[in-house]
Design an enzyme around this catalytic site. Structure first.
Site, PDB file in Angstrom:
ATOM      1  CD  GLU A   1      -2.882  -1.284  -0.065  1.00  0.00           C
ATOM      2  OE1 GLU A   1      -2.935  -0.283  -0.724  1.00  0.00           O
ATOM      3  OE2 GLU A   1      -3.044  -2.348  -0.373  1.00  0.00           O
TER       4      GLU A   1
ATOM      5  CG  HIS B   1      -1.242   1.094  -4.329  1.00  0.00           C
ATOM      6  ND1 HIS B   1      -1.268   0.923  -5.802  1.00  0.00           N
ATOM      7  CD2 HIS B   1      -1.528   0.007  -3.814  1.00  0.00           C
ATOM      8  CE1 HIS B   1      -1.714  -0.248  -6.117  1.00  0.00           C
ATOM      9  NE2 HIS B   1      -2.023  -1.007  -5.064  1.00  0.00           N
TER      10      HIS B   1
HETATM   11 ZN   LIG Z   1      -2.608  -2.932  -4.916  1.00  0.00          ZN
END
Ligand SMILES: [Zn+2]
Length: 343
Positions: free
Chosen positions: A124, A127
């Protein structure tokens, strides 16, 4: 690119069969069946890791990306970009949302102190860093990145983390467990999704030739492709007749051409991680530029500028090399020179 992926994976089926034979050896079954692939490959090792420790490990793993990247990633932890722990009424899962263009990305996690949680946190954070740099560098209209490259930065971080952990862990069984989960991941992402992509491609080809798309025809096609991938005729895995119906429950087949992107994202990020880990500063620079490029160009061109050309065989070749390296390491840990039949 689509057909190149399908052809390339077909060429590398012997590497997949090596994995299946390794699995058969580890599971100690006289004959490997398709359903055996759903059993865990290694007894799970309880690698626990409190969040503070995970932050330290992740930051060390991401060191090759340089000081600026580290400084921003640290802000995610210290400036409350992350809702980290499970809580009453909180939804499950994990995600990063970069939609607040002129603020910063926000992350939701449900951190429970397992290795998988640490890996999800690194994922995460990938991202988040992609959104952060794209929002910072791009004007609003080109800031958000296309689906095709969306899982590159996240799986790139996972690759760096696993590499760092393998360099730090000394005990055999957690090492084996990590290597095993890497193999499971590549089996599910590269081989299985390309198998699906090939099935999808053939369905469309049948439609173009005005051949009827009946349940029986799709079942036969699915069984043929699955038997080829799993080496049924070579005695690698027994794919029983009932597997012919498996296509019916895969929701992606009721839409068009999505699953290949799981495989291409994985090979793209593997190739990029290999290049960055090899220590070439230009590779790191190109990768950081990609993080800031958002949706300012076509996905293929974004990745080309990042250092990986998805219209060539290179990303898959690098991924297969790494997979074979992982299997070499596992076989060494498992010890002995026990036969790998038919290799
Ligand atoms: Zn992902």
């Amino acid at each position: 690119m689509y057909t190149r992926l399908v052809d390339g994976v077909n060429t590398h089926l012997p590497t997949f069969h090596r994995y299946l034979r390794l699995r058969q050896r580890m599971m100690k079954v006289p004959e490997l069946h398709y359903y055996d692939l759903y059993a865990p490959l290694v007894a799970s090792v309880d690698l626990t890791c409190p969040a503070e420790e995970a932050q330290k490990q992740i930051m060390t793993a991401l060191k090759p990306l340089g000081a600026d990247y580290a400084a921003v990633a640290t802000r995610a932890f210290t400036e409350r970009w992350i809702d980290l722990y499970p809580n009453d009424g909180k939804r499950a899962g994990a995600y990063s949302n970069g939609g607040a263009y002129d603020v910063h990305p926000y992350m939701l996690l449900n951190y429970n102190g397992k290795y998988a949680d640490m890996s999800t946190l690194a994922h995460e954070l990938g991202h988040t860093m992609h959104s952060y740099y794209s929002n910072k560098t791009q004007p609003f209209p080109t800031a958000s990145y296309p689906i095709f490259v969306a899982e590159v930065a996240s799986t790139f971080n996972e690759a760096l983390l696993i590499d760092h952990m393998l360099n730090t862990i000394v005990d055999d069984s957690p090492k084996l467990s990590l290597l095993g989960s890497y193999l499971e991941n590549i089996k599910g992402t590269v081989f299985r999704q390309t198998q699906f992509a090939e099935f999808e491609l053939r369905i469309h080809e049948m439609a173009e030739k005005s051949q009827p798309l009946t349940g029986d025809a799709l079942g036969k096609l699915y069984a043929d492709i699955t038997r080829k991938y799993y080496g049924h005729d070579k005695g690698v895995t027994v794919v029983d007749d009932y597997v012919a119906h498996e296509w019916a429950f895969v929701p992606h087949f009721y839409r068009n051409f999505y699953v290949f992107q799981y495989a291409t994202s994985f090979t793209a990020s593997s190739a990029l991680a290999e290049k960055v880990l090899a220590g070439d500063p230009a590779a790191t620079e190109r990768y950081l530029t990609f993080l800031g490029a958002g949706g300012s160009a076509y996905p293929i061109d974004l990745l080309k500028a990042a250092g990986v050309d998805m219209t060539t065989d290179e990303p898959l070749e690098l991924t297969m090399k790494k997979m074979n390296r992982v299997m070499d390491q596992m076989e060494k840990l498992l010890g002995g020179t026990s036969a790998r039949p038919g290799r």
